[in-house]
Write an enzyme that holds these catalytic residues in place. Structure first.
Site, PDB file in Angstrom:
ATOM      1  N   GLU A   1       0.860  -1.178   0.000  1.00  0.00           N
ATOM      2  CA  GLU A   1       0.000   0.000   0.000  1.00  0.00           C
ATOM      3  C   GLU A   1       0.905   1.240   0.000  1.00  0.00           C
ATOM      4  O   GLU A   1       2.110   1.145   0.276  1.00  0.00           O
ATOM      5  CB  GLU A   1      -0.901   0.003   1.236  1.00  0.00           C
TER       6      GLU A   1
ATOM      7  N   ASP B   1      -4.576  -6.631   7.372  1.00  0.00           N
ATOM      8  CA  ASP B   1      -5.132  -7.213   6.166  1.00  0.00           C
ATOM      9  C   ASP B   1      -5.169  -8.739   6.265  1.00  0.00           C
ATOM     10  O   ASP B   1      -6.157  -9.375   5.876  1.00  0.00           O
ATOM     11  CB  ASP B   1      -4.294  -6.785   4.957  1.00  0.00           C
TER      12      ASP B   1
ATOM     13  N   LYS C   1      -8.488 -11.483   6.365  1.00  0.00           N
ATOM     14  CA  LYS C   1      -8.626 -12.717   5.583  1.00  0.00           C
ATOM     15  C   LYS C   1      -8.831 -13.917   6.500  1.00  0.00           C
ATOM     16  O   LYS C   1      -9.618 -14.825   6.176  1.00  0.00           O
ATOM     17  CB  LYS C   1      -7.390 -12.907   4.709  1.00  0.00           C
TER      18      LYS C   1
END
Length: 919
Positions: free
Chosen positions: A764, A775, A779
């Site tokens: 990012e 992140d 998930k």
């Protein structure tokens, strides 16, 4: 008895009729005006109804005003003339019918003549309508006259000028002079009759029909002259001399075939010809009173005359290439049908398709005479043949459902109550009340329990029907035997039509599946035992969408998806490019038509009603964009009636956008996204979203939320759906962190590898967003919830790779400048692992057995699958009851715009297959 002498100079004058008892309000001067005009006409030595070419049969007729009928003045030995010719019947005849559009101008009339002359048939009988708009103009004359509007005179002059100008363009010499002479005579007679109507302030139906029928008389005469000028003998026939019908009320007539056949024989005996031009629309009653066959009467005329001569075929010439599989104004992909059975055409006509009036089919069915619908303006098109059931018996769904038709502006009336069950005569009482108010019942549906009866009627008639039913069942309603008489407004009917639906399993299932997947609710269903049609009632606002959904589902057109793209950033832009590159292939090979109807970013959006040109979307977003408005964007997509299937693709990472998924799905809009925020957000919102998804036919796909383009979610779902039990899921879920630790070896520093990953676009803009582990945690929570664990994101312990001291850096640049000061610590971590023959890997774990998850940095032996990755690959290991000793491993690229957009694209194609596209 008071009589008016009528010269036989023109068959139209011979039919100037009217019942005295219906015109008692007319003044004597009005009747005298007509009488005086007709008495002044001089006999030209022609029998009633003869064409200008057959002046050898003398005779006159008079009009008995009191009886409104025609009577011979001087008897003629017709038998002698009739003995001279016999009407042949059979395949030597071909019948053509040309409508008003085909006869609209002098050039078009000449084109009609050319078509007739090119027909190789031995004998031809051509039925013509009035020139376009003329019938309406003639009705307008009558309306103006009986309304005492003086402008009827000007309106009649306009009719005269129209035909005079057309004749002058088309004809010349003696033919033109003869036609114009007759036109003058007819218009003079019409002026006298209209004057009488004006004085009386009223026109009988017979008077009106007589006036209106002149349009056909004139067009037939002009066409006959146009054909004769080429040297081909031709006669024209006033169909009122031949066609006899009995009015039956309700704006309908029934042909008298026996009497019509006799009169046709007599007419042909007087005027044997190989080419005959006949007037459509007009006829006579058994009493010789002029009448019409009502609207669409010219088609009916052609079918009747075709049956009388046992023609080889009847060709209806119009301005379309044939019969469409659906209304092309509503379904762009509608196709021309090569054949239709009589029954299929009948059903389509009943349900509003612009094919033929159902009565047109009746005369030809008896003799198996095919009707061919052809386009006069595109003669190369073969058209549609309406005939006996074609021999094709393949039984395919797409073959058994021929077409779809709709009727709008209906209301559904539901009569319901437990007292109806088993009570004889209830249905009779219901429909007796409906009949008393003259309403037309379009469709009836009744439950086998007889607890309720519902039926559809035109919206304009439902108020009278409802009032009649409330009066009729007042006592039953008050006593509770009937619970309600309910009216549901704004309904439409969708009918699937096909002769072989009865012998093909799965037709109804496929139809209702298509409607369900388009999020369309069905209010009532009807299907006759013949199964020529399946009829459903639905909301009028859903009708076009339902029609398109059903049409595409039966492979009559492509599966069309209206797509809205939210977030034209890196992933969204890549997806749009992929859609552009594959659009033609999808249409050709997979029958899928993807239409991007809108693209919106955070500041600007561009919308289209038919689909954005994907080769120009970036330019349009710059030059034609409007300010971004998510509500307007959603409304634009959801209210588009052209496309039944709508999908929103959220390519953002925005929490606020994800919060709308539930509302969009509830509206019937499918959702596809790589955005993890919805599935990793608050648990109650996630559960609500999944419950809605399972309870509806609206799809929510999110494969790219975990493994970008890797099939992680689908693999997990496949295991669970086949009964396997998930024990543990462990994997490297971040392509960014995979790249960093795959390259963090040798003498390279940690900060150098992070900088390299940032430069390559793997991270990012602020690498801390990746290194924090959030992140990966999202998930992990998604996979945990898919596995059945009810965990919140806060339940997942996460090991952040961002040193505590650097978490407060105000910018990414500041963080990158200070990161090298921690390289020594990272170096020691790596060396310790290398000394033990291990590598560092950042992993997420779902421990289903212990109902927990975690995200942390772990060490793996160099022979472990997790240690053998390269680049930005992801790897996920599923340990299950079936894969306990050796986990099931999915490995591949887990980062990058191309693979993520590819994963979203796969979800779009998966959705298309669910909606009916070939899989």
């Amino acid at each position: 008895m008071r009589s008016l002498a009528v010269a036989s100079s023109h068959p139209g004058a011979a039919f100037a009729a009217g019942r005295t008892r219906r015109l008692r309000a007319a003044s004597a001067s009005g009747r005298d005006a007509i009488s005086q005009r007709w008495r002044c006409e001089k006999t030209q030595g022609r029998s009633f109804g003869s064409s200008p070419r057959t002046s050898h049969l003398p005779g006159r007729l008079y009009m008995d005003v009191s009886k409104n009928m025609l009577t011979p003045i001087a008897a003629v030995s017709v038998e002698q003339a009739e003995a001279s010719a016999h009407l042949p019947k059979g395949d030597m005849w071909s019948v053509h019918k040309f409508g008003g559009t085909c006869m609209g101008t002098s050039q078009r009339i000449q084109n009609v003549a050319d078509i007739v002359l090119r027909d190789p048939s031995e004998r031809k009988l051509v039925v013509v309508s009035a020139m376009s708009k003329v019938t309406d103009m003639m009705y307008n004359l009558v309306n103006k006259a009986q309304s005492r509007d003086d402008s009827y005179i000007i309106a009649l002059d306009e009719v005269f000028e129209k035909h005079m100008a057309t004749a002058k363009d088309l004809l010349g010499g003696e033919d033109l002079a003869r036609f114009l002479s007759q036109l003058h005579t007819d218009v003079s007679n019409l002026k006298a009759m209209l004057r009488a109507i004006y004085i009386a302030g009223h026109a009988t139906e017979s008077f009106s029909d007589f006036v209106v029928g002149h349009g056909e008389l004139w067009s037939a005469q002009m066409l006959s002259f146009a054909i004769k000028k080429s040297g081909t003998p031709c006669s024209w026939m006033d169909m009122r001399e031949v066609l006899v019908v009995n009015p039956t009320g309700s704006n309908q007539v029934d042909p008298d075939y026996l009497e019509s056949e006799k009169r046709l024989e007599k007419w042909f005996a007087r005027q044997p010809a190989e080419t005959i031009i006949a007037t459509g629309f007009i006829a006579s009653t058994p009493e010789n009173i002029p009448t019409t066959l009502k609207r669409d009467g010219s088609d009916f005329s052609a079918a009747i005359i075709g049956s009388l001569v046992k023609a080889s075929q009847v060709t209806i010439w119009t301005d379309v290439d044939g019969v469409f599989s659906a209304d092309p104004r509503k379904v762009n992909e509608a196709v021309i049908l090569s054949t239709l059975s009589y029954q299929e055409a009948w059903e389509m006509s009943y349900f509003g398709a612009n094919v033929l009036h159902p009565r047109t089919i009746i005369p030809v069915m008896k003799y198996n005479i095919p009707i061919i619908i052809r386009n006069m303006f595109n003669i190369s098109a073969p058209g549609t043949m309406i005939c006996q059931q074609p021999a094709n018996e393949d039984g395919d769904l797409e073959a058994c459902v021929k077409a779809f038709a709709t009727i709008d502006k209906l209301a559904l009336v539901n009569v319901e109550g437990t007292g109806m069950a088993g009570v004889p005569g209830t249905a009779s009482a219901i429909f007796g009340a409906v009949k008393d108010v003259g309403a037309n019942v379009i469709m009836i549906s009744q439950a086998s329990s007889e607890h309720s009866v519902c039926f559809a009627v035109p919206e304009k008639e439902v108020a009278a029907v409802s009032a009649a039913l409330h009066v009729r069942f007042r006592e039953a309603l008050s006593s509770g035997r009937l619970s309600k008489v309910e009216v549901i407004h704004n309904c439409s009917i969708l009918a699937a039509v096909g002769l072989r639906m009865a012998s093909t399993p799965g037709v109804s299932a496929t139809l209702f599946d298509a409607l369900a997947k388009a999020n369309i609710n069905v209010r009532a269903i009807a299907q006759g035992c013949s199964e020529y049609n399946i009829t459903v009632v639905l909301k009028q606002e859903d009708c076009v969408r339902a029609l398109r959904a059903a049409h595409s589902r039966f492979f009559l057109s492509k599966t069309t998806l209206a797509v809205g793209i939210i977030g034209p950033g890196l992933i969204g832009r890549t997806l749009l490019n992929q859609l552009k590159d594959q659009a033609a292939v999808l249409k050709e090979n997979m029958n899928i038509d993807l239409r991007v109807m809108g693209i919106t970013g955070s500041r600007a959006m561009v919308l289209s009603d038919t689909g954005i040109d994907l080769a120009q979307w970036q330019e349009q977003l710059k030059t034609e964009a409007e300010p971004s408005d998510l509500d307007k964007f959603i409304y634009h997509l959801s209210e588009n009636q052209l496309f039944p299937n709508r999908v929103l693709v959220d390519c953002t990472a925005d929490t606020s956008v994800a919060s709308h998924y539930y509302d969009w799905l509830k509206k019937g809009i499918h959702v596809i996204t790589p955005n993890k925020k919805a599935n990793s957000g608050p648990l109650d919102r996630y559960l609500k979203l999944r419950t809605l998804q399972r309870a509806s036919y609206t799809h929510y796909f999110y494969e790219a939320t975990v493994g970008a383009g890797l099939p992680i979610i689908s693999t997990l779902c496949g295991l669970l759906e086949t009964g396997d039990k998930i024990l543990r899921i462990e994997g490297i879920f971040s392509g960014t962190l995979s790249y960093i630790f795959n390259n963090f070896e040798g003498t390279r520093t940690f900060s150098d590898v992070v900088a390299e990953a940032k430069e390559a676009g793997y991270t990012e803009p602020d690498p801390r967003d990746d290194l924090s582990g959030t992140d990966v945690a999202r998930k992990v929570i998604i996979l945990a919830r898919e596995s059945g664990l009810r965990l919140e994101l806060s339940d997942i312990p996460v090991m952040s790779l961002v040193p505590e001291a650097l978490r407060s850096c105000s910018t990414a640049d500041e963080y990158m400048q200070k990161l090298p000061s921690f390289d020594q610590d990272w170096g020691r971590e790596r060396k310790d692992a290398e000394a033990a023959g291990e590598v560092l890997r950042y992993v997420g774990v779902v421990d289903v057995v212990n109902k927990k998850g975690q995200v942390e940095l772990r060490r793996y032996k160099r022979d472990h699958p997790f240690a053998q990755l390269s680049g930005s690959d992801n790897i996920i290991a599923f340990t299950t009851s079936r894969y306990k000793e050796q986990p099931l491993i999915v490995r591949g690229p887990g980062a990058g715009a191309e693979v993520t957009a590819g994963g979203v694209f796969c979800d779009i194609l998966r959705l298309a297959s669910y909606l009916g596209a070939p899989s």
